[in-house]
Write a protein that holds these residues in place. Structure first.
Motif, PDB file in Angstrom:
ATOM      1  N   VAL A 192       0.851  -1.183   0.000  1.00 25.50           N
ATOM      2  CA  VAL A 192       0.000   0.000   0.000  1.00 25.50           C
ATOM      3  C   VAL A 192       0.890   1.237   0.000  1.00 25.50           C
ATOM      4  N   TYR A 193       0.654   2.113  -0.957  1.00 24.48           N
ATOM      5  CA  TYR A 193       1.433   3.340  -1.081  1.00 24.48           C
ATOM      6  C   TYR A 193       0.570   4.525  -0.656  1.00 24.48           C
ATOM      7  N   SER A 194       1.169   5.459   0.055  1.00 25.09           N
ATOM      8  CA  SER A 194       0.424   6.640   0.484  1.00 25.09           C
ATOM      9  C   SER A 194       0.127   7.525  -0.724  1.00 25.09           C
ATOM     10  N   THR A 195      -0.891   8.329  -0.591  1.00 24.17           N
ATOM     11  CA  THR A 195      -1.247   9.255  -1.662  1.00 24.17           C
ATOM     12  C   THR A 195      -0.116  10.240  -1.907  1.00 24.17           C
ATOM     13  N   GLU A 196       0.534  10.700  -0.849  1.00 26.03           N
ATOM     14  CA  GLU A 196       1.644  11.644  -0.992  1.00 26.03           C
ATOM     15  C   GLU A 196       2.774  11.024  -1.805  1.00 26.03           C
ATOM     16  N   PHE A 197       3.055   9.742  -1.552  1.00 29.47           N
ATOM     17  CA  PHE A 197       4.090   9.033  -2.294  1.00 29.47           C
ATOM     18  C   PHE A 197       3.718   8.945  -3.774  1.00 29.47           C
ATOM     19  N   LYS A 198       2.455   8.597  -4.050  1.00 25.70           N
ATOM     20  CA  LYS A 198       2.000   8.483  -5.435  1.00 25.70           C
ATOM     21  C   LYS A 198       2.157   9.800  -6.166  1.00 25.70           C
ATOM     22  N   VAL A 199       1.742  10.893  -5.523  1.00 21.83           N
ATOM     23  CA  VAL A 199       1.849  12.217  -6.144  1.00 21.83           C
ATOM     24  C   VAL A 199       3.307  12.550  -6.418  1.00 21.83           C
ATOM     25  N   LYS A 200       4.182  12.242  -5.478  1.00 24.29           N
ATOM     26  CA  LYS A 200       5.609  12.529  -5.626  1.00 24.29           C
ATOM     27  C   LYS A 200       6.187  11.807  -6.845  1.00 24.29           C
ATOM     28  N   VAL A 201       5.876  10.525  -6.976  1.00 21.17           N
ATOM     29  CA  VAL A 201       6.417   9.733  -8.078  1.00 21.17           C
ATOM     30  C   VAL A 201       5.795  10.154  -9.409  1.00 21.17           C
ATOM     31  N   VAL A 202       4.504  10.426  -9.423  1.00 20.52           N
ATOM     32  CA  VAL A 202       3.835  10.868 -10.650  1.00 20.52           C
ATOM     33  C   VAL A 202       4.428  12.198 -11.107  1.00 20.52           C
ATOM     34  N   ARG A 203       4.639  13.119 -10.185  1.00 20.68           N
ATOM     35  CA  ARG A 203       5.240  14.411 -10.551  1.00 20.68           C
ATOM     36  C   ARG A 203       6.657  14.220 -11.097  1.00 20.68           C
ATOM     37  N   ALA A 204       7.399  13.291 -10.514  1.00 21.31           N
ATOM     38  CA  ALA A 204       8.748  13.004 -11.010  1.00 21.31           C
ATOM     39  C   ALA A 204       8.679  12.535 -12.464  1.00 21.31           C
ATOM     40  N   TYR A 205       7.718  11.677 -12.768  1.00 23.52           N
ATOM     41  CA  TYR A 205       7.563  11.205 -14.144  1.00 23.52           C
ATOM     42  C   TYR A 205       7.169  12.350 -15.071  1.00 23.52           C
ATOM     43  N   LEU A 206       6.191  13.130 -14.666  1.00 23.13           N
ATOM     44  CA  LEU A 206       5.711  14.222 -15.509  1.00 23.13           C
ATOM     45  C   LEU A 206       6.763  15.316 -15.702  1.00 23.13           C
ATOM     46  N   ASN A 207       7.690  15.432 -14.751  1.00 22.61           N
ATOM     47  CA  ASN A 207       8.783  16.404 -14.865  1.00 22.61           C
ATOM     48  C   ASN A 207       9.947  15.863 -15.688  1.00 22.61           C
ATOM     49  N   GLY A 208       9.808  14.637 -16.196  1.00 23.79           N
ATOM     50  CA  GLY A 208      10.829  14.060 -17.058  1.00 23.79           C
ATOM     51  C   GLY A 208      12.050  13.528 -16.337  1.00 23.79           C
ATOM     52  N   GLU A 209      11.880  13.151 -15.070  1.00 21.64           N
ATOM     53  CA  GLU A 209      13.008  12.676 -14.286  1.00 21.64           C
ATOM     54  C   GLU A 209      13.371  11.224 -14.574  1.00 21.64           C
ATOM     55  N   GLY A 210      12.597  10.545 -15.393  1.00 25.66           N
ATOM     56  CA  GLY A 210      12.912   9.171 -15.755  1.00 25.66           C
ATOM     57  C   GLY A 210      11.722   8.484 -16.401  1.00 25.66           C
ATOM     58  N   SER A 211      11.983   7.281 -16.887  1.00 19.83           N
ATOM     59  CA  SER A 211      10.921   6.477 -17.493  1.00 19.83           C
ATOM     60  C   SER A 211      10.114   5.793 -16.397  1.00 19.83           C
ATOM     61  N   TYR A 212       9.042   5.138 -16.805  1.00 15.07           N
ATOM     62  CA  TYR A 212       8.239   4.390 -15.838  1.00 15.07           C
ATOM     63  C   TYR A 212       9.112   3.375 -15.109  1.00 15.07           C
ATOM     64  N   ARG A 213       9.877   2.625 -15.865  1.00 15.13           N
ATOM     65  CA  ARG A 213      10.702   1.566 -15.283  1.00 15.13           C
ATOM     66  C   ARG A 213      11.785   2.141 -14.367  1.00 15.13           C
ATOM     67  N   THR A 214      12.451   3.204 -14.815  1.00 16.01           N
ATOM     68  CA  THR A 214      13.517   3.817 -14.017  1.00 16.01           C
ATOM     69  C   THR A 214      12.981   4.326 -12.684  1.00 16.01           C
ATOM     70  N   LEU A 215      11.872   5.046 -12.735  1.00 14.41           N
ATOM     71  CA  LEU A 215      11.296   5.604 -11.509  1.00 14.41           C
ATOM     72  C   LEU A 215      10.737   4.513 -10.597  1.00 14.41           C
ATOM     73  N   ALA A 216      10.153   3.476 -11.197  1.00 17.25           N
ATOM     74  CA  ALA A 216       9.646   2.368 -10.388  1.00 17.25           C
ATOM     75  C   ALA A 216      10.793   1.723  -9.616  1.00 17.25           C
ATOM     76  N   ASN A 217      11.905   1.511 -10.275  1.00 19.20           N
ATOM     77  CA  ASN A 217      13.074   0.933  -9.597  1.00 19.20           C
ATOM     78  C   ASN A 217      13.630   1.888  -8.549  1.00 19.20           C
ATOM     79  N   GLN A 218      13.710   3.157  -8.895  1.00 20.28           N
ATOM     80  CA  GLN A 218      14.274   4.170  -8.003  1.00 20.28           C
ATOM     81  C   GLN A 218      13.451   4.308  -6.717  1.00 20.28           C
ATOM     82  N   TYR A 219      12.129   4.255  -6.841  1.00 19.76           N
ATOM     83  CA  TYR A 219      11.246   4.458  -5.687  1.00 19.76           C
ATOM     84  C   TYR A 219      10.760   3.152  -5.051  1.00 19.76           C
ATOM     85  N   GLY A 220      11.219   2.032  -5.570  1.00 22.67           N
ATOM     86  CA  GLY A 220      10.863   0.748  -4.964  1.00 22.67           C
ATOM     87  C   GLY A 220       9.445   0.287  -5.249  1.00 22.67           C
TER      88      GLY A 220
END
Length: 95
Positions: free
Chosen positions: A7-35
């Motif tokens: 279970v992921y917190s809403t704050e965590f989801k928003v943080k990771v989604v914003r990272a993706y939308l800001n171009g900080e990495g691909s889906y796979r890269t960010l998924a690995n980075q954030y566990g």
């Protein structure tokens, strides 16, 4: 061996989604980075976030409908007539 859902917190989801939308990495890269177990999960969050249109709406959607009582859950009600059924459901909407 079974895996339990994480279970992921809403704050965590928003943080990771914003990272993706800001171009900080691909889906796979960010998924690995954030566990996050699956990049598909992140892709789903991004889709919901974009459809929601705002952080507040995304947070409300992510939280689900917790706290909303389902009057029919666990009940098996048998009515003798359509009128009796109609009266029953009408009384629920008045409460």
């Amino acid at each position: 061996m079974s895996r339990t859902n994480k279970v992921y917190s809403t704050e965590f989801k928003v943080k990771v989604v914003r990272a993706y939308l800001n171009g900080e990495g691909s889906y796979r890269t960010l998924a690995n980075q954030y566990g996050i177990r699956s990049s598909t999960q992140l892709k789903q969050w991004v889709k919901i976030f974009q459809e929601a249109g705002s952080t507040e709406t995304f947070e409300r959607i992510s939280a689900g409908a917790k706290g909303v009582k389902n009057h029919l859950k666990g009940k098996r009600i048998h009515f003798k007539s359509v009128e009796e059924e109609s009266d029953y459901f009408s009384s629920l909407s008045l409460n």
